[in-house]
Design a protein around this motif. Structure first.
Motif, PDB file in Angstrom:
ATOM      1  N   THR A 114       0.826  -1.206   0.000  1.00 55.81           N
ATOM      2  CA  THR A 114       0.000   0.000   0.000  1.00 55.81           C
ATOM      3  C   THR A 114       0.860   1.255   0.000  1.00 55.81           C
ATOM      4  O   THR A 114       0.568   2.226  -0.721  1.00 55.81           O
ATOM      5  N   ALA A 115       1.934   1.247   0.799  1.00 52.25           N
ATOM      6  CA  ALA A 115       2.847   2.389   0.820  1.00 52.25           C
ATOM      7  C   ALA A 115       3.498   2.588  -0.550  1.00 52.25           C
ATOM      8  O   ALA A 115       3.625   3.716  -1.045  1.00 52.25           O
ATOM      9  N   GLY A 116       3.891   1.471  -1.190  1.00 50.90           N
ATOM     10  CA  GLY A 116       4.461   1.562  -2.532  1.00 50.90           C
ATOM     11  C   GLY A 116       3.462   2.083  -3.540  1.00 50.90           C
ATOM     12  O   GLY A 116       3.801   2.879  -4.429  1.00 50.90           O
ATOM     13  N   PHE A 117       2.209   1.642  -3.409  1.00 49.46           N
ATOM     14  CA  PHE A 117       1.164   2.121  -4.318  1.00 49.46           C
ATOM     15  C   PHE A 117       0.939   3.621  -4.151  1.00 49.46           C
ATOM     16  O   PHE A 117       0.737   4.346  -5.140  1.00 49.46           O
ATOM     17  N   ILE A 118       0.959   4.109  -2.922  1.00 46.74           N
ATOM     18  CA  ILE A 118       0.771   5.543  -2.683  1.00 46.74           C
ATOM     19  C   ILE A 118       1.878   6.354  -3.345  1.00 46.74           C
ATOM     20  O   ILE A 118       1.639   7.415  -3.939  1.00 46.74           O
ATOM     21  N   LEU A 119       3.113   5.838  -3.253  1.00 43.76           N
ATOM     22  CA  LEU A 119       4.228   6.525  -3.913  1.00 43.76           C
ATOM     23  C   LEU A 119       4.027   6.571  -5.425  1.00 43.76           C
ATOM     24  O   LEU A 119       4.270   7.604  -6.069  1.00 43.76           O
ATOM     25  N   LEU A 120       3.596   5.451  -6.003  1.00 41.42           N
ATOM     26  CA  LEU A 120       3.345   5.416  -7.446  1.00 41.42           C
ATOM     27  C   LEU A 120       2.153   6.307  -7.823  1.00 41.42           C
ATOM     28  O   LEU A 120       2.135   6.914  -8.891  1.00 41.42           O
ATOM     29  N   TRP A 121       1.159   6.379  -6.938  1.00 38.35           N
ATOM     30  CA  TRP A 121       0.005   7.242  -7.176  1.00 38.35           C
ATOM     31  C   TRP A 121       0.427   8.707  -7.231  1.00 38.35           C
ATOM     32  O   TRP A 121       0.008   9.447  -8.111  1.00 38.35           O
ATOM     33  N   THR A 122       1.286   9.121  -6.305  1.00 36.26           N
ATOM     34  CA  THR A 122       1.785  10.505  -6.330  1.00 36.26           C
ATOM     35  C   THR A 122       2.650  10.746  -7.566  1.00 36.26           C
ATOM     36  O   THR A 122       2.586  11.819  -8.175  1.00 36.26           O
ATOM     37  N   ALA A 123       3.453   9.734  -7.959  1.00 35.63           N
ATOM     38  CA  ALA A 123       4.276   9.870  -9.164  1.00 35.63           C
ATOM     39  C   ALA A 123       3.390  10.018 -10.396  1.00 35.63           C
ATOM     40  O   ALA A 123       3.694  10.811 -11.302  1.00 35.63           O
ATOM     41  N   SER A 124       2.274   9.268 -10.442  1.00 35.13           N
ATOM     42  CA  SER A 124       1.338   9.370 -11.559  1.00 35.13           C
ATOM     43  C   SER A 124       0.728  10.757 -11.646  1.00 35.13           C
ATOM     44  O   SER A 124       0.617  11.345 -12.739  1.00 35.13           O
ATOM     45  N   LEU A 125       0.345  11.306 -10.500  1.00 34.54           N
ATOM     46  CA  LEU A 125      -0.282  12.624 -10.476  1.00 34.54           C
ATOM     47  C   LEU A 125       0.708  13.711 -10.889  1.00 34.54           C
ATOM     48  O   LEU A 125       0.383  14.627 -11.656  1.00 34.54           O
TER      49      LEU A 125
END
Length: 458
Positions: A114-125
Motif C-alpha cells: 500500500t505504501a508503494g502504491f501511494i508513492l506510485l500514485w503521487t508519481a502518476s499525479l
C-alpha cells in the motif's frame, strides 16, 4: 543560509503533488481516481496504461487478499486449531485455526504494498501535471520511447539504482519492519503463544528495561558487558595493531615483508576453525591445561570458561590474536603516507619517540581511521562468532537466559532459537540497533574526520 537557499532553488520543481491537486485541469485531477488518465489525455498512452494497470492490480489484490489481511491485523487471529471427532471414519480430525505469525507477515506485506502504491500514485499525479504544463507551454512531451532513451542517458542513475534499492527494501527494510512489529506482541513459548498471539503494546519494552524484572536485570548486565567488550576489543586491537605496524615499519627493521606475512597468516585460516580449535585446547582436559599440569605449573585445571573473569579475559585475549592482523594491514598503508618531513622536523626540535607518537602519528592515525574504528566497534558489538564459537556465552548461572560472556547478539540468538522468546528477541534487536546508532552518530560527529573533511592539519 544563502548557500542553503540556492540549493533549494536549484533542485526545486513546479511538478509537485500540491500543484497538481490545486492547479491541475480536469484530466490531471481525474488521475487521482484513474491513474494515468492525465498522461493518456496528453498522448502518453503507454505510460498512462502502465499507471492504470498498476492501479487495477492493486485494487484486485486488495479485494482478493489485502482487505482481509488488514482486517485480521488488529486481532492477529482468534480461532485456535480444533479437534473434531469424525464418526464415519472413527478418528479425530484437526481443523486448522488462525496462525498469528502469518497474519502479521501478510499484514506487514500488505501495508508495504500500500505504501508503494501511494508513492506510485503521487508519481502518476505529478507526471500528469508535468505533461499538462508542458502541453500548455507548447513544449515537447516525452513519448514512451523517449522515456526509455532517457533511462540510458540523463536518468541512468534511476535505472542503475532501482534494483539495489528494491533489494534493500525487500530483504532489509521489510524484514526489519516485521521484526519491529513482533516486539509489540506476546509471540513466545510463555503461556503457549507460538501459534496464536496478541498485541501487548509496550509491555515487552517495559519488561526488558525494568530493573525489577529478571529479564530487565539480565538485559542491563549483558548491555554493560557488551559495551565493555566492544570498547576493549576495539581499543586494544587498534593500539596493539598500530604499535606492531610502527615497529615493523621502522627503517631499522629487517625483512619487513616476512614479519607482516607471519602476523597476517592467521587471516588465511577460517575464523570458525581457529576459534573451535582454541575452544577445544582451553577445555578443563584440553591441551593447555594438560600441558600445564604435566610440567607441574598447576594442580587443577584453569577455569578458562567456567569462571566469569577468566572467561571474559580469555575471549578478549583470543580476539586480539584474531583482530590485530586486520589492524596491522589497515594501519601499515596509512603510516607509509605520513609525510616524512614531519618526523624530521620533530627530531630536529628535540622531540623523543613518545612526543612524536602522541603529537604526529596518533593524531594523524585517528583522523584517518575514525570511520574504521566506528565500523570495528559496531562489528564487535555484533561479534557473534568469537563469543558463541569460543565460549558459548558461558559461564551461565542456573535459570538464567544469558551467560556471563554473552553479548546482546548472542543473547538474542539464544532467546529466539533456543528458548523461543521471539517477542523479547525482537526487543533486544531493536535495542541493539538503538545503541549502535547513538554511539556511531555521536562519536563520528565529534571527530576531526567529520568536522574537518578538507584534510588533516598537522
Amino acid at each position: 543560509m544563502g548557500e542553503g537557499k540556492m540549493k533549494v532553488k536549484e533542485f526545486a520543481t513546479p511538478y509537485t503533488l500540491g500543484n497538481a491537486v490545486k492547479k491541475g485541469d480536469l484530466a490531471t485531477k481525474l488521475s487521482m481516481l484513474f491513474m494515468g488518465a492525465g498522461n493518456i489525455a496528453r498522448g502518453q498512452i503507454v505510460k498512462g496504461l502502465l499507471f492504470l494497470a498498476i492501479e487495477i492490480s492493486y485494487i484486485l489484490f486488495m479485494i482478493q487478499n489485502g482487505i482481509h489481511n488488514l482486517a485480521m491485523m488488529p486481532s492477529l487471529g482468534t480461532q485456535a486449531q480444533q479437534e473434531i471427532w469424525n464418526e464415519k471414519k472413527g478418528i479425530y480430525e484437526y481443523v486448522a485455526g488462525d496462525n498469528s505469525l502469518l497474519i502479521l507477515l501478510y499484514g506487514v506485506v500488505t501495508l508495504s504494498i500500500t505504501a508503494g502504491f501511494i508513492l506510485l500514485w503521487t508519481a502518476s499525479l505529478r507526471s500528469a501535471y508535468k505533461a499538462e504544463v508542458l502541453s500548455k507551454n507548447g513544449k515537447h512531451i516525452n513519448s514512451f520511447k523517449d522515456d526509455i532513451k532517457d533511462l540510458f542517458n540523463q536518468n541512468l542513475h534511476i535505472l542503475l539504482m532501482t534494483p539495489p534499492i528494491m533489494g534493500i527494501l525487500l530483504f532489509t527494510i521489510l524484514p526489519l519492519i516485521f521484526m519491529i512489529t513482533m516486539a509489540f506482541t506476546n509471540y513466545s513459548k510463555y503461556e503457549d503463544h507460538l501459534v496464536l498471539f496478541d498485541w501487548v503494546g509496550l509491555a515487552n519494552f517495559i519488561k526488558v528495561l525494568s530493573f525489577q524484572d529478571s529479564m530487565g536485570q539480565t538485559f542491563w548486565s549483558v548491555l554493560a558487558w557488551t559495551l565493555t567488550w566492544a570498547i576493549l576489543a576495539t581499543g586494544l586491537n587498534y593500539i596493539f595493531g598500530m604499535i606492531l605496524a610502527i615497529i615493523i615499519n621502522r627503517k631499522d627493521t629487517k625483512i619487513k615483508s616476512f614479519w607482516r606475512f607471519c602476523f597476517v597468516l592467521s587471516i588465511a585460516v577460517p575464523q570458525f576453525v581457529s576459534l573451535l580449535i582454541m575452544r577445544t585446547m582451553l577445555q578443563p582436559e584440553g591441551a593447555v591445561n594438560t600441558l600445564l599440569r604435566n610440567v607441574g605449573l598447576i594442580e587443577t585445571s584453569l577455569p578458562f570458561f567456567t569462571n566469569t573473569m577468566w572467561a571474559r579475559v580469555t575471549v578478549i585475549v583470543i580476539n586480539l590474536w584474531i583482530g590485530i592482523p586486520y589492524t596491522l594491514l589497515q594501519v601499515t598503508g596509512i603510516l607509509q603516507n605520513i609525510p616524512g618531513e614531519l618526523y624530521e622536523s620533530a627530531r630536529v626540535d628535540g622531540a623523543n619517540i613518545f612526543t612524536i607518537f602522541f603529537r604526529i602519528t596518533l593524531p594523524y592515525m585517528l583522523f584517518v581511521t575514525t570511520p574504521y574504528l566506528i565500523t570495528q566497534f559496531t562489528g564487535n558489538v555484533n561479534n557473534f562468532n568469537v563469543i558463541y564459537l569460543l565460549s558459548l556465552g558461558h559461564p551461565t548461572p542456573v535459570g538464567s537466559t544469558a551467560g556471563r560472556t554473552d553479548l546482546l547478539i548472542t543473547w538474542l540468538y539464544k532467546l529466539t532459537i533456543d528458548q523461543q522468546y521471539f517477542n523479547l528477541g525482537a526487543v533486544i534487536g531493536i535495542m541493539t540497533f538503538v545503541v549502535l546508532a547513538v554511539v556511531a552518530i555521536v562519536t563520528y560527529r565529534n571527530t576531526g574526520s567529520y568536522k574537518d573533511e578538507e584534510g588533516f592539519q598537522g
